[in-house]
Design a protein around this motif. Sequence first.
Motif, PDB file in Angstrom:
ATOM      1  N   THR A   1       0.852  -1.194   0.000  1.00 13.45           N
ATOM      2  CA  THR A   1       0.000   0.000   0.000  1.00 13.45           C
ATOM      3  C   THR A   1       0.884   1.239   0.000  1.00 13.45           C
ATOM      4  N   ARG A   2       0.260   2.358  -0.358  1.00 13.21           N
ATOM      5  CA  ARG A   2       1.017   3.612  -0.388  1.00 13.21           C
ATOM      6  C   ARG A   2       1.469   4.025   1.011  1.00 13.21           C
ATOM      7  N   MET A   3       0.643   3.766   2.009  1.00  9.01           N
ATOM      8  CA  MET A   3       1.018   4.080   3.388  1.00  9.01           C
ATOM      9  C   MET A   3       2.250   3.269   3.807  1.00  9.01           C
ATOM     10  N   GLU A   4       2.257   1.994   3.447  1.00  6.16           N
ATOM     11  CA  GLU A   4       3.400   1.135   3.784  1.00  6.16           C
ATOM     12  C   GLU A   4       4.635   1.588   3.027  1.00  6.16           C
ATOM     13  N   LEU A   5       4.435   2.021   1.776  1.00 13.65           N
ATOM     14  CA  LEU A   5       5.553   2.523   0.978  1.00 13.65           C
ATOM     15  C   LEU A   5       6.176   3.750   1.632  1.00 13.65           C
ATOM     16  N   LYS A   6       5.327   4.646   2.135  1.00 19.05           N
ATOM     17  CA  LYS A   6       5.824   5.848   2.806  1.00 19.05           C
ATOM     18  C   LYS A   6       6.625   5.486   4.057  1.00 19.05           C
ATOM     19  N   LYS A   7       6.104   4.523   4.839  1.00 20.11           N
ATOM     20  CA  LYS A   7       6.804   4.093   6.060  1.00 20.11           C
ATOM     21  C   LYS A   7       8.157   3.474   5.733  1.00 20.11           C
ATOM     22  N   LEU A   8       8.182   2.641   4.690  1.00 18.90           N
ATOM     23  CA  LEU A   8       9.431   1.978   4.328  1.00 18.90           C
ATOM     24  C   LEU A   8      10.466   2.961   3.804  1.00 18.90           C
ATOM     25  N   LYS A   9      10.020   3.967   3.077  1.00 15.47           N
ATOM     26  CA  LYS A   9      10.964   4.989   2.605  1.00 15.47           C
ATOM     27  C   LYS A   9      11.569   5.748   3.779  1.00 15.47           C
ATOM     28  N   ALA A  10      10.749   6.028   4.803  1.00 16.72           N
ATOM     29  CA  ALA A  10      11.266   6.700   6.003  1.00 16.72           C
ATOM     30  C   ALA A  10      12.275   5.798   6.722  1.00 16.72           C
ATOM     31  N   ARG A  11      11.956   4.504   6.824  1.00 14.04           N
ATOM     32  CA  ARG A  11      12.880   3.554   7.454  1.00 14.04           C
ATOM     33  C   ARG A  11      14.188   3.455   6.671  1.00 14.04           C
ATOM     34  N   LEU A  12      14.063   3.457   5.347  1.00 17.79           N
ATOM     35  CA  LEU A  12      15.260   3.373   4.509  1.00 17.79           C
ATOM     36  C   LEU A  12      16.140   4.605   4.709  1.00 17.79           C
ATOM     37  N   SER A  13      15.510   5.775   4.755  1.00 18.87           N
ATOM     38  CA  SER A  13      16.275   7.005   4.967  1.00 18.87           C
ATOM     39  C   SER A  13      17.005   6.973   6.312  1.00 18.87           C
ATOM     40  N   THR A  14      16.306   6.491   7.351  1.00 15.32           N
ATOM     41  CA  THR A  14      16.927   6.392   8.678  1.00 15.32           C
ATOM     42  C   THR A  14      18.059   5.377   8.668  1.00 15.32           C
ATOM     43  N   ALA A  15      17.849   4.245   7.990  1.00 19.10           N
ATOM     44  CA  ALA A  15      18.875   3.202   7.926  1.00 19.10           C
ATOM     45  C   ALA A  15      20.121   3.697   7.200  1.00 19.10           C
TER      46      ALA A  15
ATOM     47  N   GLU B   1      24.232  -2.649   6.002  1.00 21.65           N
ATOM     48  CA  GLU B   1      24.678  -2.567   4.607  1.00 21.65           C
ATOM     49  C   GLU B   1      24.255  -3.770   3.778  1.00 21.65           C
ATOM     50  N   TYR B   2      24.302  -4.960   4.385  1.00 20.38           N
ATOM     51  CA  TYR B   2      24.083  -6.178   3.597  1.00 20.38           C
ATOM     52  C   TYR B   2      22.746  -6.856   3.877  1.00 20.38           C
ATOM     53  N   VAL B   3      22.015  -6.422   4.897  1.00 20.29           N
ATOM     54  CA  VAL B   3      20.733  -7.058   5.212  1.00 20.29           C
ATOM     55  C   VAL B   3      19.589  -6.055   5.161  1.00 20.29           C
ATOM     56  N   MET B   4      19.585  -5.092   6.094  1.00 15.85           N
ATOM     57  CA  MET B   4      18.420  -4.222   6.228  1.00 15.85           C
ATOM     58  C   MET B   4      18.208  -3.324   5.010  1.00 15.85           C
ATOM     59  N   ILE B   5      19.244  -2.608   4.586  1.00 18.15           N
ATOM     60  CA  ILE B   5      19.080  -1.672   3.465  1.00 18.15           C
ATOM     61  C   ILE B   5      18.688  -2.407   2.179  1.00 18.15           C
ATOM     62  N   PRO B   6      19.356  -3.534   1.808  1.00 18.47           N
ATOM     63  CA  PRO B   6      18.889  -4.280   0.619  1.00 18.47           C
ATOM     64  C   PRO B   6      17.454  -4.794   0.758  1.00 18.47           C
ATOM     65  N   GLN B   7      17.069  -5.254   1.962  1.00 20.21           N
ATOM     66  CA  GLN B   7      15.695  -5.717   2.177  1.00 20.21           C
ATOM     67  C   GLN B   7      14.703  -4.587   1.956  1.00 20.21           C
ATOM     68  N   LEU B   8      15.007  -3.427   2.510  1.00 19.34           N
ATOM     69  CA  LEU B   8      14.103  -2.286   2.343  1.00 19.34           C
ATOM     70  C   LEU B   8      14.007  -1.873   0.877  1.00 19.34           C
ATOM     71  N   ASN B   9      15.146  -1.826   0.187  1.00 24.14           N
ATOM     72  CA  ASN B   9      15.133  -1.472  -1.239  1.00 24.14           C
ATOM     73  C   ASN B   9      14.310  -2.475  -2.048  1.00 24.14           C
ATOM     74  N   GLU B  10      14.486  -3.753  -1.735  1.00 27.08           N
ATOM     75  CA  GLU B  10      13.757  -4.796  -2.453  1.00 27.08           C
ATOM     76  C   GLU B  10      12.253  -4.688  -2.195  1.00 27.08           C
ATOM     77  N   THR B  11      11.901  -4.413  -0.931  1.00 24.53           N
ATOM     78  CA  THR B  11      10.481  -4.310  -0.579  1.00 24.53           C
ATOM     79  C   THR B  11       9.850  -3.074  -1.201  1.00 24.53           C
ATOM     80  N   ILE B  12      10.574  -1.966  -1.206  1.00 20.30           N
ATOM     81  CA  ILE B  12      10.069  -0.733  -1.825  1.00 20.30           C
ATOM     82  C   ILE B  12       9.848  -0.948  -3.322  1.00 20.30           C
ATOM     83  N   LYS B  13      10.797  -1.615  -3.961  1.00 24.14           N
ATOM     84  CA  LYS B  13      10.654  -1.903  -5.387  1.00 24.14           C
ATOM     85  C   LYS B  13       9.417  -2.787  -5.625  1.00 24.14           C
ATOM     86  N   TYR B  14       9.230  -3.793  -4.760  1.00 21.92           N
ATOM     87  CA  TYR B  14       8.081  -4.687  -4.895  1.00 21.92           C
ATOM     88  C   TYR B  14       6.762  -3.916  -4.764  1.00 21.92           C
TER      89      TYR B  14
END
Length: 210
Positions: free
Chosen positions: A9-23, A174-187
């Motif tokens: 959802t767009r709400m989840e996308l917004k949350k994940l982008k914020a998490r990615l920025s913090t990470a 670097e190798y777990v959280m950020i790639p996971q967030l990028n992959e989830t955002i892309k999905y």
Amino acid sequence: MARLNVNPTRMELKKLKARLSTAVRGHKLLKDKSDEMIRRFSVIIREDKRLREEVEEEIATTLKRFSLARSFTPPYAAEAAFSVPAAAMETDCGTESIMGVDVPKISVSGQNAKTAGGVSVPYAFPEMTGEADEAVKAAYTLLPKMILLAQTEKAVRMLANEIERNKRRVNALEYVMIPQLNETIKYIKDKLDENERASIVRLMKVKSKA
């Protein structure tokens, strides 16, 4: 890389982008901290090496002086003289912070009674030779350096452990959280685009039938 299990959802996308920025910010800060800790660690480890070499050399010299003093004195007299503490040593134990790590900070002070060259001796001067006085003086001078060496080596071990923990955090980001967030955002973006295209197709079909 496995993505996170979230609703697209767009709400989840917004949350994940914020998490990615913090990470990403956290990764940079931790990497900078790790680099600075390694620099400080290198300085301390060099000081530790210098202190250890100096203390080991002085221990060898001090032991030779005690052996020499014993050779000029009857065994029972040397045993009795050197078995009594030469001075009262006081330590003030605290901590200091190095890059957020609280390492030991110890200061030493002594109280002298009968002195030989400013250092207390545990015997009457006529009982022992000048070699004994030199041996006691060397031991008295050596003790604060040994305490400083112990303090420095403890700081080295604590910093090494913290550097290792910080390295694991950096690698996890670097190798777990950020790639996971990028992959989830892309999905989620792909899903939202797919849903949008499906909505447009349905709308065009409805209009064509009208």
